[in-house]
Design a protein around this motif. Structure first.
Motif, mmCIF file in Angstrom:
data_model
loop_
_atom_site.group_PDB
_atom_site.id
_atom_site.type_symbol
_atom_site.label_atom_id
_atom_site.label_comp_id
_atom_site.label_asym_id
_atom_site.label_seq_id
_atom_site.Cartn_x
_atom_site.Cartn_y
_atom_site.Cartn_z
ATOM 1 N N GLN A 79 0.689 -1.130 0.013
ATOM 2 C CA GLN A 79 0.245 -0.082 0.123
ATOM 3 C C GLN A 79 0.783 1.343 -0.085
ATOM 4 N N THR A 80 2.339 1.076 -0.100
ATOM 5 C CA THR A 80 2.936 2.597 -0.076
ATOM 6 C C THR A 80 2.734 3.054 -1.671
ATOM 7 N N LEU A 81 3.101 4.567 -1.402
ATOM 8 C CA LEU A 81 2.452 5.352 -2.437
ATOM 9 C C LEU A 81 3.028 4.946 -4.037
ATOM 10 N N PRO A 82 4.237 4.592 -4.082
ATOM 11 C CA PRO A 82 4.538 4.346 -5.508
ATOM 12 C C PRO A 82 4.085 3.218 -5.921
ATOM 13 N N LEU A 83 3.622 2.237 -5.148
ATOM 14 C CA LEU A 83 2.660 1.097 -5.762
ATOM 15 C C LEU A 83 1.255 1.181 -6.207
ATOM 16 N N LEU A 84 0.820 2.466 -5.464
ATOM 17 C CA LEU A 84 -0.776 2.720 -5.834
ATOM 18 C C LEU A 84 -0.991 3.281 -7.209
ATOM 19 N N ASN A 85 -2.096 2.949 -7.810
ATOM 20 C CA ASN A 85 -2.556 3.584 -8.948
ATOM 21 C C ASN A 85 -3.638 4.410 -8.846
ATOM 22 N N PRO A 86 -4.210 5.458 -9.775
ATOM 23 C CA PRO A 86 -5.427 6.201 -9.519
ATOM 24 C C PRO A 86 -6.493 5.138 -9.696
ATOM 25 N N PRO A 87 -7.566 5.514 -8.945
ATOM 26 C CA PRO A 87 -7.905 6.620 -8.165
ATOM 27 C C PRO A 87 -7.495 6.712 -6.621
ATOM 28 N N ILE A 88 -6.893 5.597 -6.268
ATOM 29 C CA ILE A 88 -6.491 5.618 -4.840
ATOM 30 C C ILE A 88 -5.291 6.375 -4.533
ATOM 31 N N HIS A 89 -4.277 6.230 -5.410
ATOM 32 C CA HIS A 89 -2.956 7.142 -5.327
ATOM 33 C C HIS A 89 -3.521 8.495 -5.559
ATOM 34 N N THR A 90 -4.473 9.004 -6.282
ATOM 35 C CA THR A 90 -4.797 10.360 -6.166
ATOM 36 C C THR A 90 -5.499 10.904 -4.964
ATOM 37 N N GLN A 91 -6.341 10.194 -4.500
ATOM 38 C CA GLN A 91 -7.166 10.460 -3.257
ATOM 39 C C GLN A 91 -6.125 10.553 -2.101
ATOM 40 N N MET A 92 -5.002 9.604 -1.870
ATOM 41 C CA MET A 92 -3.962 9.769 -0.806
ATOM 42 C C MET A 92 -3.289 11.114 -1.241
ATOM 43 N N ARG A 93 -2.749 11.441 -2.370
ATOM 44 C CA ARG A 93 -2.101 12.628 -2.687
ATOM 45 C C ARG A 93 -2.535 13.860 -2.249
ATOM 46 N N ARG A 94 -4.083 13.861 -2.742
ATOM 47 C CA ARG A 94 -4.745 14.831 -2.535
ATOM 48 C C ARG A 94 -4.999 15.167 -0.894
ATOM 49 N N ALA A 95 -5.270 13.955 -0.139
ATOM 50 C CA ALA A 95 -5.187 14.064 1.291
ATOM 51 C C ALA A 95 -4.112 14.459 2.079
ATOM 52 N N LEU A 96 -2.970 13.958 1.408
ATOM 53 C CA LEU A 96 -1.773 14.445 1.975
ATOM 54 C C LEU A 96 -1.547 15.952 1.857
ATOM 55 N N HIS B 221 -8.769 1.349 9.235
ATOM 56 C CA HIS B 221 -8.086 1.947 8.086
ATOM 57 C C HIS B 221 -7.158 3.246 8.148
ATOM 58 N N THR B 222 -7.762 4.028 8.776
ATOM 59 C CA THR B 222 -6.676 5.235 9.269
ATOM 60 C C THR B 222 -5.540 4.938 9.735
ATOM 61 N N ASP B 223 -5.574 3.650 10.500
ATOM 62 C CA ASP B 223 -3.959 3.187 11.160
ATOM 63 C C ASP B 223 -3.419 2.721 9.881
ATOM 64 N N ALA B 224 -4.015 1.887 9.163
ATOM 65 C CA ALA B 224 -3.172 1.250 8.131
ATOM 66 C C ALA B 224 -2.603 1.989 7.078
ATOM 67 N N VAL B 225 -3.213 3.134 6.784
ATOM 68 C CA VAL B 225 -2.836 4.048 5.902
ATOM 69 C C VAL B 225 -1.722 4.908 6.369
ATOM 70 N N VAL B 226 -1.944 5.332 7.556
ATOM 71 C CA VAL B 226 -0.884 6.322 8.272
ATOM 72 C C VAL B 226 0.470 5.405 8.605
ATOM 73 N N HIS B 227 0.178 4.214 8.832
ATOM 74 C CA HIS B 227 1.105 3.319 9.200
ATOM 75 C C HIS B 227 2.325 3.188 7.845
ATOM 76 N N SER B 228 1.513 3.152 6.767
ATOM 77 C CA SER B 228 2.294 2.785 5.378
ATOM 78 C C SER B 228 3.009 4.067 5.139
ATOM 79 N N LEU B 229 2.129 5.162 5.346
ATOM 80 C CA LEU B 229 2.781 6.533 4.933
ATOM 81 C C LEU B 229 4.070 6.858 5.955
ATOM 82 N N ALA B 230 3.923 6.605 7.097
ATOM 83 C CA ALA B 230 5.144 6.874 7.891
ATOM 84 C C ALA B 230 6.109 6.152 7.637
#
Ligand code: HEM
Length: 336
Positions: free
Chosen positions: A3-20, A151-160
Motif C-alpha cells: 500500500q505504499t505510494l509508489p505502488l498505488l494507482n489512480p484513483p486511490i493514489h490520487t485520493q492519497m496525494r490529495r489528502a496528504l 483503515h486510518t491506522d493502516a494508511v498512516v502506518h504505510s505512509l510513515a
C-alpha cells in the motif's frame, strides 16, 4: 508494503496525494531549514574535531546522520531511535534491488517487520497523545475522511514507514556523493568557492551525473509500444534513470561533471534553468520529498564551503554492491 505510494494507482493514489496535500510546504520547509542549519553546524564541528587527529569518514560522521536528524525532528521521533531506524532502512532496501539473494530477502523481511512494529507503536502513542506532528495530522485527516480507525491506522502506518524508507538512504547518498564528486573535480569545487550561488546547481548536477536511484519500475496496464518496443499488458518495464542521464542526445558531453550545466556553461551570473533530470521520478509519482532533499544537501554544502577547512579524499570511497539504490558506505577525507 503493497500500500505504499509508489505502488498505488489512480484513483486511490490520487485520493492519497490529495489528502496528504503539500507535505513540505513553504512554512514546513522554512522550519526544517532552521533545523538543518543547526544540525549541519553540529555535524561539521564533530567532523572538524576528528580531522585534527587524522582522516575521518564523512559518511559515518555527517551524511548518514543529517537526514534522520531532519526527518526525526519533523516526525517528532525520539533521537535515541535514530540509529536503529538508519540500520533498519539499510537492511530493508535489499528487496528493492533487482536480484536480491535469499539471505538479503530474509534480512529485509526482518527489518520490515521491526519497522512495522515501530510505526504501529508510534501510531498508538499519537492516538492517545496527539501532537503537532505529521503522524498526528495524518490520523486526523484520515479519521475525518471515513471514520474507520483501523483503515486510518493502516494508511498512516504505510505512509510513515515509507517516508522513512524514501528519505534516508537517498538523501544521505546525495550528500556524500556531492562531496565526493566535488573533491574528485577540484576545479568545480574552486568554482563553487568563488560563486556560492552555484551550490544548488552542484546538487542538481550530482543528481543528474549519478542519481541516488538508478532505476524505477512500471507495469504496463495494457498492450503498448514504448520507444519502438512492444510491451504486453502485465509486463514490467525497468526505466534506467542513471543511463538516461548520460544520454548525449539530451545532455551534451554527458560524462562531464559540470556544475554550470544548468546555465548552459555560460557566465555563472546568468540565469539558472531547472534541468530535466529524472532523479526524483516524473509524473504522478514525482518525489514528494524532493525539496527537502535539495534543502539538506544545499545547507550542508553551503556551511562546509563557508568554513576555513579544506578537505581532500584520503582513499577511494566504498560502495554497497547494488544497482537500484546507490549507496556510498564510506568516504574518508582528510585536511588538505
Ligand atoms: C535525494 C533524495 C531522494 C531521491 C533521489 C528520491 C527519489 C524518488 C523517486 C525516483 C521517486 C519516484 C519513484 C517512482 O516513480 O516509482 C520518489 C518518490 C517518492 N519520494 Fe523520494 N527521493 C528522495 C528523497 C525523498 C525524501 C526526503 C522524501 C520524504 C521525506 C521522499 C518521499 C517520497 C515519496 C513519498 C515518494 C512517492 C510519491 C508517490 O508515489 O506519489 N523522497 N522519490
Amino acid at each position: 508494503m503493497a500500500q505504499t505510494l509508489p505502488l498505488l494507482n489512480p484513483p486511490i493514489h490520487t485520493q492519497m496525494r490529495r489528502a496528504l496535500g503539500n507535505v513540505f510546504n513553504q512554512s514546513t520547509l522554512a522550519a526544517l531549514h532552521r533545523v538543518a542549519e543547526r544540525a549541519v553546524q553540529d555535524l561539521l564541528d564533530e567532523l572538524t574535531d576528528r580531522l585534527h587527529s587524522g582522516p575521518a569518514d564523512f559518511v559515518a560522521l555527517v551524511s548518514e546522520k543529517l537526514p534522520i536528524m531532519i526527518i526525526g525532528e519533523w516526525m517528532g521521533l525520539p533521537s535515541e531511535d535514530y540509529e536503529l531506524l538508519r540500520d533498519l532502512t539499510h537492511d530493508q532496501v535489499h528487496t528493492q534491488e533487482l536480484f536480491p539473494t535469499p539471505s538479503e530477502i530474509a534480512t529485509s523481511d526482518a527489518a520490515t517487520a521491526r519497522l512495522q512494529t515501530y510505526f504501529a507503536d508510534l501510531i498508538q502513542r499519537r492516538r492517545s497523545n496527539p501532537g503537532d506532528d505529521p503522524v498526528s495530522a495524518w490520523i486526523r485527516v484520515w479519521d475525518d475522511l471515513d471514520g474507520d480507525r483501523a483503515h486510518t491506522d493502516a494508511v498512516v502506518h504505510s505512509l510513515a514507514l515509507f517516508m522513512i524508507l524514501a528519505a534516508l538512504e537517498t538523501t544521505s547518498h546525495l550528500i556524500a556523493n556531492t562531496l565526493r564528486l566535488l573533491l574528485e573535480h577540484s576545479s568545480q569545487l574552486d568554482l563553487l568557492r568563488q560563486h556560492p550561488e552555484l551550490i544548488p546547481d552542484a546538487v542538481e548536477e550530482t543528481l543528474r551525473y549519478d542519481a541516488p536511484i538508478h532505476l524505477v519500475s512500471r507495469v504496463a496496464p495494457t498492450d503498448t509500444v514504448l520507444g519502438g518496443m512492444p510491451v504486453a499488458a502485465g509486463e514490467t518495464v525497468q526505466l534506467l534513470i542513471g543511463a538516461a542521464h548520460h544520454d548525449p542526445a539530451h545532455f551534451p558531453n554527458p560524462h562531464a561533471f559540470d556544475v554550470r550545466r544548468r546555465r548552459g556553461h555560460q557566465d555563472v551570473g546568468g540565469p539558472s534553468r531547472l534541468t530535466s533530470h529524472l532523479a526524483f521520478g516524473a509524473g504522478i509519482h514525482y518525489c514528494l520529498g524532493n525539496a527537502l532533499a535539495r534543502l539538506e544537501a544545499t545547507a550542508l554544502l553551503s556551511a562546509l564551503l563557508k568554513r576555513s577547512i579544506r578537505l581532500r579524499l584520503t582513499g577511494a570511497p566504498t560502495w554497497a554492491p547494488r544497482v537500484v539504490f546507490r549507496r556510498i558506505t564510506s568516504l574518508y577525507v582528510g585536511l588538505a
